[in-house]
Write a protein that holds these residues in place. Structure first.
Motif, PDB file in Angstrom:
ATOM      1  N   THR A  71       0.829  -1.206   0.000  1.00 15.82           N
ATOM      2  CA  THR A  71       0.000   0.000   0.000  1.00 15.82           C
ATOM      3  C   THR A  71       0.864   1.256   0.000  1.00 15.82           C
ATOM      4  O   THR A  71       2.060   1.218   0.322  1.00 15.82           O
ATOM      5  CB  THR A  71      -0.901   0.039   1.237  1.00 15.82           C
ATOM      6  OG1 THR A  71      -0.082   0.216   2.417  1.00 15.82           O
ATOM      7  CG2 THR A  71      -1.709  -1.244   1.367  1.00 15.82           C
ATOM      8  N   GLU A 111       0.650   3.649   2.083  1.00 19.25           N
ATOM      9  CA  GLU A 111       1.073   3.913   3.456  1.00 19.25           C
ATOM     10  C   GLU A 111       2.284   3.074   3.838  1.00 19.25           C
ATOM     11  O   GLU A 111       3.202   3.556   4.508  1.00 19.25           O
ATOM     12  CB  GLU A 111      -0.100   3.649   4.411  1.00 19.25           C
ATOM     13  CG  GLU A 111      -1.248   4.630   4.302  1.00 19.25           C
ATOM     14  CD  GLU A 111      -2.185   4.345   3.139  1.00 19.25           C
ATOM     15  OE1 GLU A 111      -3.092   5.157   2.912  1.00 19.25           O
ATOM     16  OE2 GLU A 111      -1.998   3.306   2.447  1.00 19.25           O
ATOM     17  N   GLU A 112       2.297   1.813   3.422  1.00 22.09           N
ATOM     18  CA  GLU A 112       3.443   0.951   3.717  1.00 22.09           C
ATOM     19  C   GLU A 112       4.693   1.432   2.981  1.00 22.09           C
ATOM     20  O   GLU A 112       5.798   1.382   3.524  1.00 22.09           O
ATOM     21  CB  GLU A 112       3.121  -0.486   3.315  1.00 22.09           C
ATOM     22  CG  GLU A 112       2.110  -1.169   4.232  1.00 22.09           C
ATOM     23  CD  GLU A 112       1.629  -2.506   3.686  1.00 22.09           C
ATOM     24  OE1 GLU A 112       1.123  -3.310   4.492  1.00 22.09           O
ATOM     25  OE2 GLU A 112       1.749  -2.738   2.463  1.00 22.09           O
ATOM     26  N   THR A 124       5.301   4.565   2.117  1.00 18.54           N
ATOM     27  CA  THR A 124       5.745   5.780   2.800  1.00 18.54           C
ATOM     28  C   THR A 124       6.522   5.433   4.062  1.00 18.54           C
ATOM     29  O   THR A 124       7.555   6.042   4.364  1.00 18.54           O
ATOM     30  CB  THR A 124       4.536   6.667   3.145  1.00 18.54           C
ATOM     31  OG1 THR A 124       3.861   7.039   1.937  1.00 18.54           O
ATOM     32  CG2 THR A 124       4.972   7.933   3.874  1.00 18.54           C
ATOM     33  N   ALA A 125       6.039   4.442   4.820  1.00 18.85           N
ATOM     34  CA  ALA A 125       6.746   4.023   6.028  1.00 18.85           C
ATOM     35  C   ALA A 125       8.115   3.454   5.688  1.00 18.85           C
ATOM     36  O   ALA A 125       9.102   3.705   6.404  1.00 18.85           O
ATOM     37  CB  ALA A 125       5.914   2.990   6.788  1.00 18.85           C
ATOM     38  N   THR A 162      -0.290  14.780  -0.065  1.00 22.30           N
ATOM     39  CA  THR A 162      -1.464  14.215   0.589  1.00 22.30           C
ATOM     40  C   THR A 162      -2.012  13.077  -0.254  1.00 22.30           C
ATOM     41  O   THR A 162      -1.945  13.104  -1.488  1.00 22.30           O
ATOM     42  CB  THR A 162      -2.567  15.280   0.793  1.00 22.30           C
ATOM     43  OG1 THR A 162      -3.749  14.651   1.320  1.00 22.30           O
ATOM     44  CG2 THR A 162      -2.913  15.983  -0.512  1.00 22.30           C
ATOM     45  N   TYR A 163      -2.594  12.090   0.419  1.00 20.52           N
ATOM     46  CA  TYR A 163      -3.229  10.990  -0.303  1.00 20.52           C
ATOM     47  C   TYR A 163      -4.562  11.401  -0.932  1.00 20.52           C
ATOM     48  O   TYR A 163      -5.080  10.721  -1.815  1.00 20.52           O
ATOM     49  CB  TYR A 163      -3.485   9.807   0.640  1.00 20.52           C
ATOM     50  CG  TYR A 163      -2.240   9.152   1.180  1.00 20.52           C
ATOM     51  CD1 TYR A 163      -1.310   8.571   0.324  1.00 20.52           C
ATOM     52  CD2 TYR A 163      -2.001   9.087   2.545  1.00 20.52           C
ATOM     53  CE1 TYR A 163      -0.173   7.952   0.814  1.00 20.52           C
ATOM     54  CE2 TYR A 163      -0.866   8.464   3.056  1.00 20.52           C
ATOM     55  CZ  TYR A 163       0.041   7.901   2.182  1.00 20.52           C
ATOM     56  OH  TYR A 163       1.172   7.290   2.675  1.00 20.52           O
ATOM     57  N   SER A 197       0.723  10.859  -5.234  1.00 20.14           N
ATOM     58  CA  SER A 197       0.642  10.253  -3.900  1.00 20.14           C
ATOM     59  C   SER A 197      -0.013   8.884  -3.903  1.00 20.14           C
ATOM     60  O   SER A 197      -0.025   8.216  -2.867  1.00 20.14           O
ATOM     61  CB  SER A 197      -0.112  11.178  -2.945  1.00 20.14           C
ATOM     62  OG  SER A 197      -1.424  11.420  -3.426  1.00 20.14           O
ATOM     63  N   TYR A 203       3.230   7.035  -3.040  1.00 20.63           N
ATOM     64  CA  TYR A 203       3.455   7.347  -1.634  1.00 20.63           C
ATOM     65  C   TYR A 203       3.703   8.840  -1.521  1.00 20.63           C
ATOM     66  O   TYR A 203       3.788   9.548  -2.521  1.00 20.63           O
ATOM     67  CB  TYR A 203       4.612   6.546  -1.015  1.00 20.63           C
ATOM     68  CG  TYR A 203       5.883   6.542  -1.816  1.00 20.63           C
ATOM     69  CD1 TYR A 203       6.797   7.568  -1.717  1.00 20.63           C
ATOM     70  CD2 TYR A 203       6.173   5.479  -2.674  1.00 20.63           C
ATOM     71  CE1 TYR A 203       7.963   7.559  -2.451  1.00 20.63           C
ATOM     72  CE2 TYR A 203       7.337   5.459  -3.413  1.00 20.63           C
ATOM     73  CZ  TYR A 203       8.226   6.508  -3.304  1.00 20.63           C
ATOM     74  OH  TYR A 203       9.385   6.492  -4.040  1.00 20.63           O
TER      75      TYR A 203
END
Length: 441
Positions: free
Chosen positions: A59, A61-62, A64-65, A329-330, A364, A367
């Protein structure tokens, strides 16, 4: 949980990985959150960086992390990513519970990879000579302007292309920028192609002729000449991304120009505060010499309180993507980006992608990035700004260094897309049927 080292993959394994690259991501979208690990990128003692496939990352979010470790993300696959990392950062990723597989070196001898040598691409000096030659060939159509100098003093130029090139006319202006990241040399070849194609096409091709009669086109062939020289002129590729500006208080060199723009700079975990990171955002917005040169040029195109540049492409490699704001931003919409704005971006972006076979999406969706040129162009100046991630789709086409044999094909591949943007540049909202609402005089 572990780092796996593998030798040269078989052709079958390479083919399987290539098929998996449904969402490849090139250098432009590389992001990194602030990290505190030491770095000496750009010095003689810089740690060796290698490419790894990291599994279990699906994902935005993953991803980006993962970028928060300070690595450069080069490709996005269905359930994994390919990153460039030194040993220390690779170990940090492993400690997060991911398995890393080291990919073979992108060298011609590997067989699974097809890469170039520096001599197959125009050097900075050769690019300058080629640009000068083309401009001299079409003096009534092209004019070169030095818009500033790099940190090390090299000229950064913009070539104006228009039928009445000596007059600043009241026409929509379109800007193409290239070579922001040093190792992305195919983008500089794109600039040379475009100058030649539009010069030869004027008076011969009806669409090119009409566009140069009705638009003013600006082409910046190399935003980061110092980085280009450093990456190429030694005779061996150095895999260098940033500019060559020293960072005070550290031995690390360079700022990522595409994280240094003065819009949502460093806001959202989409860049690195570590000077040793490939995505270091700089000490302040526009702290990179080259960022300020290009930003000042864009600001200079505000005439009578109105920005004359209406559309922009920033060419990068690799991954075969067309990206649009926002990166920070997403959300598809945000303050300053309405649903109609987003729909115009997406409609024209999708049409361009249909012409060159790239994948269109909001930045985005991959990410988070912040301080990028696309976000700044739109957020500050209202310019419809896209990133094109050029060929190849994956490392198995040569990654950042595809063979010189593809240059003509891959630069010509964007001809139609550039014309589509230019044709829409007078009113991007026409693409969604709202010309009267937004563009009527």
């Amino acid at each position: 949980m572990r780092i796996t080292k593998r030798g040269k993959r078989t052709t079958t394994a390479a083919a399987i990985l290539s098929l998996a690259l449904a969402l490849p991501l090139g250098a432009q979208a590389t992001a990194s959150s602030p990290d505190t690990s030491p770095g000496t990128s750009g010095t003689a003692a810089a740690p060796v960086e290698r490419q790894y496939e990291v599994t279990g990352v699906s994902t935005a979010e993953e991803r980006t992390a993962l970028a928060a470790t300070g690595v450069s993300i080069d490709e996005v696959l269905h359930h994994s990513v390919v990153v460039t990392a030194d040993e220390a950062r690779a170990k940090r990723i492993a400690k997060l519970g991911h398995e890393l597989t080291e990919l073979p070196s992108a060298a011609p001898a590997e067989g699974d990879f097809t890469t170039s040598s520096p001599s197959q691409y125009h050097s900075y000096a050769q690019m300058t000579a080629a640009v000068d030659s083309i401009v001299q060939q079409y003096p009534n159509l092209m004019r070169k302007r030095v818009i500033g100098r790099s940190h090390q003093g090299r000229e950064i130029v913009a070539i104006k292309v228009s039928n009445n090139v000596g007059v600043d006319e009241n026409k929509p202006e379109v800007l193409f920028t290239h070579g922001m990241h040093a190792r992305e040399h195919l983008t500089v070849e794109q600039a040379i192609y475009t100058l030649r194609e539009f010069g030869q096409g004027y008076g011969q091709d009806s669409r090119i002729t009409r566009m140069l009669n009705e638009r003013e086109l600006w082409i910046v062939p190399s935003v980061n000449p110092d980085g280009k020289v450093y990456d190429q002129d030694s005779g061996s590729w150095r895999n260098w991304r940033k500019n060559r500006q020293p960072n005070s208080g550290t031995t690390a060199v360079g700022t990522d120009i595409n994280r240094n723009w003065n819009y949502r700079w460093g806001c959202c975990g989409g860049s690195s505060g570590n000077p040793g990171s490939a995505t270091y955002r700089g000490s302040a917005p526009e702290s990179a010499t080259e960022t300020k040169v290009l930003a000042d040029f864009v600001r200079s195109r505000v005439v009578g309180g109105e920005q004359q540049i209406t559309a922009h492409i920033d060419f990068h490699s690799y991954s075969e993507l067309i990206l649009w704001p926002f990166g920070y931003t997403y959300n598809d919409t945000a303050p300053g980006l309405t649903r109609d704005d987003r729909d115009a971006f997406a409609t024209v972006g999708t049409r361009m992608a249909a012409s060159n076979g790239y994948r269109p999406q909001q930045s985005s969706d991959l990410y988070i990035t912040d301080g990028s040129i696309n976000d700044w162009m739109w957020g500050v100046h209202g310019i419809f700004s896209y990133t094109f991630e050029m060929y190849p789709g994956s490392a198995y086409g040569g990654g950042f260094y595809p063979p010189g044999s593809v240059i003509n094909r891959e630069t010509a591949r964007n001809r139609e897309a550039m014309l589509i943007l230019m044709e829409n540049a007078d009113c991007m909202y026409r693409s969604i049927g709202k010309e009267t609402q937004y563009c009527s005089n």
